[in-house]
Design an enzyme around this catalytic site. Structure first.
Site, mmCIF file in Angstrom:
data_model
loop_
_atom_site.group_PDB
_atom_site.id
_atom_site.type_symbol
_atom_site.label_atom_id
_atom_site.label_comp_id
_atom_site.label_asym_id
_atom_site.label_seq_id
_atom_site.Cartn_x
_atom_site.Cartn_y
_atom_site.Cartn_z
ATOM 1 N N LEU A 159 8.746 -3.067 12.199
ATOM 2 C CA LEU A 159 8.230 -1.865 11.392
ATOM 3 C C LEU A 159 6.944 -1.559 10.469
ATOM 4 O O LEU A 159 6.414 -2.625 10.421
ATOM 5 C CB LEU A 159 8.842 -1.121 10.253
ATOM 6 C CG LEU A 159 10.563 -1.264 10.280
ATOM 7 C CD1 LEU A 159 12.020 -1.221 9.524
ATOM 8 C CD2 LEU A 159 11.282 -0.472 11.411
ATOM 9 N N HIS A 180 8.692 0.790 3.927
ATOM 10 C CA HIS A 180 9.670 1.632 4.551
ATOM 11 C C HIS A 180 10.582 -0.275 4.899
ATOM 12 O O HIS A 180 10.780 -0.210 3.767
ATOM 13 C CB HIS A 180 9.537 1.505 5.861
ATOM 14 C CG HIS A 180 8.551 0.442 6.507
ATOM 15 N ND1 HIS A 180 9.084 -0.740 6.564
ATOM 16 C CD2 HIS A 180 7.666 0.634 6.957
ATOM 17 C CE1 HIS A 180 7.684 -1.216 6.380
ATOM 18 N NE2 HIS A 180 6.902 -1.025 6.642
ATOM 19 N N ASP A 197 2.983 -9.311 8.928
ATOM 20 C CA ASP A 197 0.906 -9.247 9.096
ATOM 21 C C ASP A 197 0.751 -11.139 9.006
ATOM 22 O O ASP A 197 -0.033 -11.699 7.762
ATOM 23 C CB ASP A 197 0.279 -8.210 7.744
ATOM 24 C CG ASP A 197 0.246 -7.252 7.267
ATOM 25 O OD1 ASP A 197 0.060 -6.534 8.651
ATOM 26 O OD2 ASP A 197 1.335 -6.556 7.427
ATOM 27 N N GLY A 248 11.428 -2.703 5.774
ATOM 28 C CA GLY A 248 10.629 -4.410 5.704
ATOM 29 C C GLY A 248 9.816 -4.272 4.378
ATOM 30 O O GLY A 248 10.052 -5.537 3.705
ATOM 31 N N HIS A 249 9.452 -3.334 3.921
ATOM 32 C CA HIS A 249 8.817 -3.140 2.129
ATOM 33 C C HIS A 249 10.368 -3.599 1.352
ATOM 34 O O HIS A 249 10.477 -4.754 0.600
ATOM 35 C CB HIS A 249 8.446 -2.156 1.753
ATOM 36 C CG HIS A 249 7.119 -2.223 2.594
ATOM 37 N ND1 HIS A 249 6.795 -0.562 3.301
ATOM 38 C CD2 HIS A 249 5.826 -2.063 2.231
ATOM 39 C CE1 HIS A 249 5.486 -0.651 3.711
ATOM 40 N NE2 HIS A 249 4.570 -1.367 3.342
ATOM 41 N N GLN A 293 -2.618 -12.401 7.777
ATOM 42 C CA GLN A 293 -3.210 -11.975 6.492
ATOM 43 C C GLN A 293 -1.837 -13.114 5.336
ATOM 44 O O GLN A 293 -2.735 -13.483 4.069
ATOM 45 C CB GLN A 293 -2.572 -11.007 5.541
ATOM 46 C CG GLN A 293 -2.151 -10.640 4.178
ATOM 47 C CD GLN A 293 -1.541 -8.970 4.048
ATOM 48 O OE1 GLN A 293 -2.780 -7.969 4.707
ATOM 49 N NE2 GLN A 293 -1.025 -8.893 4.059
ATOM 50 N N MET A 332 0.643 -1.159 -0.253
ATOM 51 C CA MET A 332 -0.043 0.160 0.196
ATOM 52 C C MET A 332 1.002 1.411 -0.375
ATOM 53 O O MET A 332 0.491 2.008 0.375
ATOM 54 C CB MET A 332 -0.473 0.217 0.806
ATOM 55 C CG MET A 332 -1.459 -0.743 1.338
ATOM 56 S SD MET A 332 -3.635 -0.918 2.035
ATOM 57 C CE MET A 332 -2.713 -0.411 3.729
HETATM 58 O O1 PAF Z 1 0.060 -5.302 3.748
HETATM 59 C C1 PAF Z 1 -0.115 -4.890 2.893
HETATM 60 O O2 PAF Z 1 0.338 -3.870 2.454
HETATM 61 C C2 PAF Z 1 -1.753 -5.110 2.206
HETATM 62 O O3 PAF Z 1 -2.783 -5.053 3.092
HETATM 63 C C3 PAF Z 1 -1.644 -5.214 0.770
HETATM 64 C C4 PAF Z 1 -1.541 -6.957 0.795
HETATM 65 C C5 PAF Z 1 -0.946 -4.703 -0.539
HETATM 66 C C6 PAF Z 1 -3.276 -5.959 0.030
HETATM 67 O O4 PAF Z 1 -4.038 -5.060 -0.160
#
Ligand code: PAF
Length: 281
Positions: free
Chosen positions: A186, A34, A152, A36-37, A155, A30
């Site tokens: 993070l 940071h 997450d 982590g991404h 998720q 989204m």
């Molecule tokens: O983890 C996230 O940033 C969101 O939930 C994702 C997986 C991009 C879905 O919008």
């Protein structure tokens, strides 16, 4: 690096790569990236010929009164970081491109049970929104792998279930959480913490570690550890939603404390809702 905003442009690009026999990684985000991404992106770059990062603040995974409107949108800065790393393509669609029939009317992907526990209790509909957008992104890009953070954790378990149930041909890769030196995971939402709350926030991870150590040492039942951890969080100023010891593969309550387990927690601290988890493998 290409930056595309429409489904049509994305399809054209990924079809061309597929035609050349190149492998692809998708990192759904989204934005407001940071470290982590960036760890997820590094994995994509290492493991596939072409890496696609999607940046879309997905409205259907936010509930009423949640932070959709104020969620940080930093596309330019994100783009600079991704370009420096060698990302091949950013897909940053508009809402109308992703949901041409509107948020309410769009087809949804529901994962019963798993979506209704833990974070799903306080955020009804959240995981339906996540599963829906992830399935759309996987269908659009048709990557060989898709990379998600273990931060997450629920998720990640739900996405694995969706991919299995819908027979989708993609490898879902989970990457360990990146933390600040003091242990705080993070998260884009850490910016909602005041300086005082930021000083308290690492107690969430410390509490998870204490629970994990007690599980490993053996002793009374998990419910006692969970209740004591909730109390410990309250004492330092959190408003905890849950602390739960679950089986790591399907998030069910463990019949015995045999690994692999995961200790998960969600707790409010001021304006921020923090989640974290620790695997016991
Ligand atoms: O983890 C996230 O940033 C969101 O939930 C994702 C997986 C991009 C879905 O919008």
């Amino acid at each position: 690096m290409h930056v595309v905003h429409t489904v049509a442009e994305l399809r054209e690009k990924v079809m061309a790569w597929k035609g050349q026999g190149l492998s692809m990684a998708l990192i759904p985000t989204m934005g407001n990236l940071h470290a982590g991404h960036l760890r997820l992106v590094e994995t994509g770059l290492r493991r596939a010929d072409r890496t696609v990062v999607s940046i879309f603040v997905n409205p259907i995974q936010f509930g009423p009164g949640e932070d959709f409107a104020r969620y940080p949108r930093t596309l330019e800065a994100d783009g600079r970081q991704l370009a420096r790393m060698g990302t091949d393509l950013i897909f940053a669609p508009s809402e109308s491109d992703m949901y041409p029939h509107g948020r309410e009317a769009t087809t949804k992907v529901a994962v019963p049970d798993l979506s209704d526990i833990l974070c799903g209790v306080a955020r009804p509909g959240h995981f339906r929104g996540v599963a829906t957008v992830v399935v759309k992104l996987l269908n659009l890009v048709q990557p060989d792998i898709a990379v998600f953070g273990e931060k997450d954790f629920q998720q990640l378990v739900i996405i694995r279930r969706v991919v299995e149930d819908l027979n989708m041909a993609v490898d879902i890769i989970g990457i360990p959480t990146v933390r600040e030196p003091d242990g705080l995971a993070l998260s884009s939402r850490n910016r909602y913490l005041s300086p005082g709350e930021r000083a308290v926030a690492p107690a969430l991870y410390r509490t998870l570690k204490a629970v994990a150590e007690r599980v490993q040492a053996g002793g009374p039942d998990p419910a006692t550890y969970e209740a004591e951890a909730m109390e410990a969080l309250r004492r330092v100023g959190f408003d905890p939603e849950y602390v739960a010891i679950r089986r790591a593969d399907d998030l069910t309550r463990p019949a015995s404390l045999e690994p692999p387990l995961v200790v998960l927690a969600a707790a409010r601290l001021g304006q921020a809702r923090l989640i974290d988890n620790l695997c016991i493998r």
